[in-house]
Motif scaffolding. Structure first.
Motif, PDB file in Angstrom:
ATOM      1  N   VAL A 134      -5.333  -2.369  -1.682  1.00  0.00           N
ATOM      2  CA  VAL A 134      -4.517  -3.571  -1.860  1.00  0.00           C
ATOM      3  C   VAL A 134      -5.390  -4.803  -1.626  1.00  0.00           C
ATOM      4  O   VAL A 134      -6.207  -4.827  -0.701  1.00  0.00           O
ATOM      5  CB  VAL A 134      -3.322  -3.583  -0.886  1.00  0.00           C
ATOM      6  N   TYR A 135      -5.206  -5.800  -2.482  1.00  0.00           N
ATOM      7  CA  TYR A 135      -6.050  -7.003  -2.449  1.00  0.00           C
ATOM      8  C   TYR A 135      -5.123  -8.206  -2.339  1.00  0.00           C
ATOM      9  O   TYR A 135      -4.320  -8.447  -3.235  1.00  0.00           O
ATOM     10  CB  TYR A 135      -6.848  -7.036  -3.754  1.00  0.00           C
ATOM     11  N   ASN A 136      -5.226  -8.956  -1.243  1.00  0.00           N
ATOM     12  CA  ASN A 136      -4.263 -10.035  -0.997  1.00  0.00           C
ATOM     13  C   ASN A 136      -4.954 -11.204  -0.307  1.00  0.00           C
ATOM     14  O   ASN A 136      -6.072 -11.093   0.164  1.00  0.00           O
ATOM     15  CB  ASN A 136      -3.128  -9.501  -0.111  1.00  0.00           C
ATOM     16  N   TYR A 137      -4.252 -12.333  -0.255  1.00  0.00           N
ATOM     17  CA  TYR A 137      -4.705 -13.456   0.571  1.00  0.00           C
ATOM     18  C   TYR A 137      -4.686 -13.019   2.042  1.00  0.00           C
ATOM     19  O   TYR A 137      -3.931 -12.108   2.411  1.00  0.00           O
ATOM     20  CB  TYR A 137      -3.750 -14.644   0.459  1.00  0.00           C
ATOM     21  N   ALA A 138      -5.478 -13.722   2.877  1.00  0.00           N
ATOM     22  CA  ALA A 138      -5.397 -13.506   4.320  1.00  0.00           C
ATOM     23  C   ALA A 138      -4.106 -14.130   4.848  1.00  0.00           C
ATOM     24  O   ALA A 138      -3.539 -15.032   4.224  1.00  0.00           O
ATOM     25  CB  ALA A 138      -6.608 -14.134   5.011  1.00  0.00           C
ATOM     26  N   ASP A 139      -3.639 -13.654   5.980  1.00  0.00           N
ATOM     27  CA  ASP A 139      -2.450 -14.211   6.643  1.00  0.00           C
ATOM     28  C   ASP A 139      -1.233 -14.224   5.744  1.00  0.00           C
ATOM     29  O   ASP A 139      -0.457 -15.175   5.743  1.00  0.00           O
ATOM     30  CB  ASP A 139      -2.707 -15.666   7.116  1.00  0.00           C
ATOM     31  N   TYR A 140      -1.046 -13.207   4.930  1.00  0.00           N
ATOM     32  CA  TYR A 140       0.037 -13.267   3.944  1.00  0.00           C
ATOM     33  C   TYR A 140       0.876 -11.991   3.985  1.00  0.00           C
ATOM     34  O   TYR A 140       1.372 -11.548   2.967  1.00  0.00           O
ATOM     35  CB  TYR A 140      -0.573 -13.490   2.553  1.00  0.00           C
ATOM     36  N   ILE A 141       1.010 -11.411   5.184  1.00  0.00           N
ATOM     37  CA  ILE A 141       1.788 -10.172   5.310  1.00  0.00           C
ATOM     38  C   ILE A 141       2.183 -10.018   6.780  1.00  0.00           C
ATOM     39  O   ILE A 141       1.573 -10.631   7.653  1.00  0.00           O
ATOM     40  CB  ILE A 141       0.938  -8.966   4.822  1.00  0.00           C
ATOM     41  N   GLY A 142       3.205  -9.199   7.021  1.00  0.00           N
ATOM     42  CA  GLY A 142       3.624  -8.960   8.401  1.00  0.00           C
ATOM     43  C   GLY A 142       2.555  -8.214   9.190  1.00  0.00           C
ATOM     44  O   GLY A 142       1.698  -7.552   8.612  1.00  0.00           O
ATOM     45  N   ASP A 143       2.654  -8.306  10.517  1.00  0.00           N
ATOM     46  CA  ASP A 143       1.618  -7.715  11.366  1.00  0.00           C
ATOM     47  C   ASP A 143       1.527  -6.195  11.212  1.00  0.00           C
ATOM     48  O   ASP A 143       0.449  -5.630  11.252  1.00  0.00           O
ATOM     49  CB  ASP A 143       1.905  -8.048  12.837  1.00  0.00           C
ATOM     50  N   THR A 144       2.673  -5.537  11.070  1.00  0.00           N
ATOM     51  CA  THR A 144       2.652  -4.070  11.084  1.00  0.00           C
ATOM     52  C   THR A 144       2.986  -3.473   9.725  1.00  0.00           C
ATOM     53  O   THR A 144       3.136  -2.256   9.602  1.00  0.00           O
ATOM     54  CB  THR A 144       3.663  -3.534  12.107  1.00  0.00           C
ATOM     55  N   THR A 145       3.120  -4.327   8.700  1.00  0.00           N
ATOM     56  CA  THR A 145       3.586  -3.834   7.404  1.00  0.00           C
ATOM     57  C   THR A 145       2.708  -2.698   6.857  1.00  0.00           C
ATOM     58  O   THR A 145       3.213  -1.664   6.412  1.00  0.00           O
ATOM     59  CB  THR A 145       3.627  -4.989   6.391  1.00  0.00           C
ATOM     60  N   ILE A 146       1.396  -2.899   6.905  1.00  0.00           N
ATOM     61  CA  ILE A 146       0.481  -1.896   6.348  1.00  0.00           C
ATOM     62  C   ILE A 146       0.560  -0.597   7.149  1.00  0.00           C
ATOM     63  O   ILE A 146       0.685   0.498   6.590  1.00  0.00           O
ATOM     64  CB  ILE A 146      -0.967  -2.444   6.327  1.00  0.00           C
ATOM     65  N   ALA A 147       0.525  -0.731   8.467  1.00  0.00           N
ATOM     66  CA  ALA A 147       0.577   0.459   9.318  1.00  0.00           C
ATOM     67  C   ALA A 147       1.891   1.204   9.105  1.00  0.00           C
ATOM     68  O   ALA A 147       1.918   2.443   9.072  1.00  0.00           O
ATOM     69  CB  ALA A 147       0.414   0.051  10.782  1.00  0.00           C
ATOM     70  N   ASP A 148       2.985   0.455   8.942  1.00  0.00           N
ATOM     71  CA  ASP A 148       4.284   1.094   8.721  1.00  0.00           C
ATOM     72  C   ASP A 148       4.295   1.870   7.409  1.00  0.00           C
ATOM     73  O   ASP A 148       4.831   2.978   7.329  1.00  0.00           O
ATOM     74  CB  ASP A 148       5.403   0.038   8.694  1.00  0.00           C
ATOM     75  N   PHE A 149       3.687   1.276   6.388  1.00  0.00           N
ATOM     76  CA  PHE A 149       3.634   1.965   5.095  1.00  0.00           C
ATOM     77  C   PHE A 149       2.794   3.234   5.205  1.00  0.00           C
ATOM     78  O   PHE A 149       3.175   4.301   4.704  1.00  0.00           O
ATOM     79  CB  PHE A 149       3.057   1.033   4.020  1.00  0.00           C
ATOM     80  N   GLU A 150       1.664   3.111   5.896  1.00  0.00           N
ATOM     81  CA  GLU A 150       0.782   4.279   6.055  1.00  0.00           C
ATOM     82  C   GLU A 150       1.528   5.406   6.764  1.00  0.00           C
ATOM     83  O   GLU A 150       1.437   6.565   6.379  1.00  0.00           O
ATOM     84  CB  GLU A 150      -0.465   3.889   6.861  1.00  0.00           C
ATOM     85  N   ALA A 151       2.279   5.010   7.798  1.00  0.00           N
ATOM     86  CA  ALA A 151       2.987   6.027   8.577  1.00  0.00           C
ATOM     87  C   ALA A 151       4.093   6.663   7.735  1.00  0.00           C
ATOM     88  O   ALA A 151       4.329   7.867   7.805  1.00  0.00           O
ATOM     89  CB  ALA A 151       3.570   5.394   9.834  1.00  0.00           C
ATOM     90  N   LYS A 152       4.765   5.873   6.936  1.00  0.00           N
ATOM     91  CA  LYS A 152       5.909   6.392   6.190  1.00  0.00           C
ATOM     92  C   LYS A 152       5.472   7.347   5.078  1.00  0.00           C
ATOM     93  O   LYS A 152       6.088   8.379   4.867  1.00  0.00           O
ATOM     94  CB  LYS A 152       6.707   5.237   5.598  1.00  0.00           C
ATOM     95  N   TYR A 153       4.405   6.978   4.368  1.00  0.00           N
ATOM     96  CA  TYR A 153       4.042   7.769   3.197  1.00  0.00           C
ATOM     97  C   TYR A 153       2.785   8.615   3.385  1.00  0.00           C
ATOM     98  O   TYR A 153       2.397   9.346   2.480  1.00  0.00           O
ATOM     99  CB  TYR A 153       3.847   6.861   1.981  1.00  0.00           C
TER     100      TYR A 153
END
Lengths: 283, 409
Positions: free
Chosen positions: B95-114
């Motif tokens: 995933v390629y995004n701007y810095a400071d443009y997502i929730g703190d745990t969003t990525i980790a939550d996605f990793e854990a879920k899928y």
């Protein structure tokens, strides 16, 4: 004879292919791209006819200030770096004693940390509420914060800091090679320490000074990271313009033309400097 | 020279890590981040993951769940059925995004879920991203594209159509985002956040309550003014002041805007890609800025304020797209779906301050954001804002003048 020539060819092969793969081929690619036309999403259109139009654009006077900026930073950086490095290299060579190896490792130690991170550290030191302004105000030297970050001063400081090891090492090598007894002979012949340095040590270490100058000046003139991080609106360099032509304006052909001219100027400048200095210094 | 010329996203990442003065908490976080970078970089390089765009980047180095056949709470196991309605995601996602443009745990939550390992990289400017994805081999699966660019990106083969069956959470979209003009039926993009661009200032340094773009031209603040390092936004600031459209392609209007910007340049401290850092550090007192970035700077420096200039300002929205060369399309679309989940979307908004298009998320959004007219302006305020449109080949007129502005004395 035949075998000798074959062996000669075989021995030359690695060197020639290195030069081809890492210098001639990229340069040729840059040159070809510079003759093309820009594509909306980056890249270059080469099948609609090649022309030197981008080189004409590069000669527009609007780019002169950035060239002047680049020369200014690179020259100041080189002079400062040599001025600071020479005494350090001299001291390590003459007075380093058993610790010479350790001292040289210390010179190279900063390379263990990424250059970008070290440059960012300067940002924290130089900003309005930064370390340096804090010290200046606490000691009563200044009252209001000085604007240090995003200025010429910050860029030259960052570059000098970054390129210092490149000038210390060649200077060390050439100072260390000077036979101490030659200097002692000069002193025996009634020259003062200053005269001995001027007439004996300095001329003998001139090759080191030249090498150090080139190793500082060339990366300094191509540096866009330091002006980007420590510089500001007024410190655009030609390298920074080239970078933004590729990454931001998506005008590869024009960026390639400017890049090619910069490389050309650097090569011509380096070769002619070496020629002149060699003739004068080494005779 | 040195062997390391840092890449754009490396700079952006560092900017994110280090640009803001350090409170103790942040210092520790960042030290940990840098440590992680230093540790992961060689390891990742050694692993040599295929098509990895950049080695050191996972912001959550601890979460790297190994996908196993039965893992993934929500993926149906379906061992025998041939075509499953919801296929199993690939093991990785880029995933390629701007810095400071997502929730703190969003990525980790996605990793854990899928059970997908996400490599999450930053770009510093939109142009860096565009340049990188232009050849179709960037290695990234998902990136964030301004809505007006979606048709052009699709036409040029940079993004591919979405499989809407994988994105059931699009039902959460508010009505005006469900079938937007730039992308009918959301066929190629899902809306992520929308934003305004105006002026942020430090009320401790600036007297009165400024209301105009002209504050950014005020010689009283010389050396403490900054514009965005974004040619469309910066030209828009000048064009709007002159009463022209922010999407003009008229040479005379653009030349007038260039002249106005050239007049401003000697007063500027910098053209910044990091408005948050510029404001939070205290170096810049008046900054051309995105509304929610001003809010993030406020967290560090409470005297920061933001306004939409009376002459008019810019609004826009970002979308999530599936890149043409994506190697992990299923994981990518599950990620896009995940981002549209009501609570995930709300968490992203609560962290960044940007309002999303997610109707269902509103109940989870911090009321202080919903009621803040700078972050969530009403219909009347929005009507006065302009959107930056895709100008096609005429964009070169902006590029050329921008190069001249930046290169000039």
């Amino acid at each position: 004879m035949m075998r000798g020539r074959l062996r000669e060819g075989a021995l030359l092969f690695p060197g020639i292919s290195w030069l081809f793969v890492f210098f001639a081929a990229p340069l040729a690619i840059i040159f070809v791209v510079s003759l093309g036309q820009r594509d909306a999403y980056g890249g270059a259109v080469l099948d609609k006819g090649l022309s030197f139009a981008n080189y004409l654009r590069a000669l527009e006077p609007s780019f002169l200030p950035t060239v002047a900026n680049s020369l200014k930073y690179a020259t100041a950086t080189t002079l400062l770096a040599i001025g600071i490095s020479y005494p350090i290299a001299y001291w390590i060579s003459r007075h380093g004693g058993r610790r010479k190896g350790l001292l040289l490792i210390l010179v190279m130690l900063p390379f263990w940390t990424s250059w970008v991170i070290r440059t960012y550290a300067w940002m924290i030191i130089l900003r309005d509420n930064g370390v340096l302004n804090g010290v200046l105000q606490a000691t009563g030297i200044t009252h209001d914060p000085l604007i240090l970050l995003n200025t010429d001063f910050a860029v030259v400081l960052g570059m000098t800091y970054g390129f210092l090891p490149f000038s210390i090492l060649p200077l060390y090598v050439s100072i260390d090679r000077v036979d101490v007894s030659v200097v002692a002979a000069a002193r025996d012949l009634y020259s003062s320490p200053g005269q001995a340095f001027r007439h004996v040590t300095l001329p003998l270490t001139m090759p080191g000074v030249i090498a150090a100058s080139l190793l500082t000046f060339i990366p300094a003139i191509g540096d866009f990271v330091t002006p980007d991080i420590l510089g500001g609106a007024q410190t655009t360099t030609i390298a920074k313009v080239i970078q933004s032509l590729f990454l931001s304006a998506r005008d590869w052909p024009f960026g390639a033309a400017l890049g090619f001219l910069l490389i050309l100027a650097t090569v011509i400048g380096t070769v002619s400097t070496l020629r002149i200095l060699r003739a004068e210094v080494i005779g | 020279m040195t062997d390391r010329q840092p890449s754009g996203e490396e700079l952006a990442r560092l900017q994110a890590l280090m640009a803001v003065p350090l409170s103790r908490r942040r210092l520790l976080q960042r030290a940990a981040g840098l440590g992680a970078l230093a540790v992961i970089a060689p390891a990742a390089a050694a692993c040599g993951t295929a098509a990895s765009p950049s080695p050191a980047s996972s912001p959550s180095p601890t979460a790297a769940p190994q996908p196993s056949a039965s893992a993934g709470a929500s993926t149906p196991a379906a061992p025998t059925a041939q075509p499953t309605p919801q296929p199993k995601p690939e093991a990785e996602l880029f995933v390629y995004n701007y810095a400071d443009y997502i929730g703190d745990t969003t990525i980790a939550d996605f990793e854990a879920k899928y059970g997908v390992k996400v490599t999450y990289d930053f770009f510093d400017t939109y142009d860096t991203m565009t340049a990188k994805i232009a050849d179709g081999h960037s290695g990234y699966d998902v990136t964030f594209v301004t809505s007006v660019d979606v048709p052009g990106f699709f036409k040029n083969g940079l993004v591919q159509p979405l499989d809407l069956a994988l994105i059931p959470n699009r039902a959460n979209l508010a009505a005006e985002w469900a079938n937007p003009g730039y992308d009918p039926d959301n066929a190629h993009s899902m809306p992520y956040m929308w934003w305004t661009t105006g002026v942020a200032y430090d009320s401790a340094r600036v007297s009165g309550e400024p209301t105009s773009w002209k504050t950014l031209w005020d010689p009283a603040y010389k050396g403490h003014l900054a514009m965005l390092d974004d040619y469309r936004e910066t030209f828009a600031a000048a064009l709007i002041q002159l009463g022209f459209s922010a999407n003009t392609v008229s040479d005379t209007e653009l030349d007038a805007a260039l002249a106005l910007l050239q007049q401003q340049k000697p007063l500027l401290r910098t053209y910044t890609a990091d408005d948050i850092g510029a404001l939070a550090s205290g170096d810049v007192w008046v900054c051309h800025a995105w509304a929610a970035d001003a809010r993030q700077a406020m967290a560090e420096r409470p005297t920061i304020k933001y306004y939409l200039p009376e002459e008019g300002a810019i609004r826009g929205s970002d979308t999530m797209v599936l890149l043409a060369g994506a190697q992990h399309p299923i994981a990518a679309q599950l990620f896009i779906d995940f981002m549209l989940d009501a609570s995930v979307s709300a968490a992203n908004t609560n962290k960044t301050g940007y309002m999303g298009p997610n109707e269902a998320a509103r109940t989870f959004i911090d009321p202080s954001i919903l009621s803040d007219p700078t972050l969530n302006p009403g219909e009347a305020a929005i009507a006065k804002l302009q959107e930056l449109l895709d100008l096609g080949p005429d964009l070169a007129k902006y590029h050329d003048r921008w190069s001249k502005l930046r290169a000039g004395a």
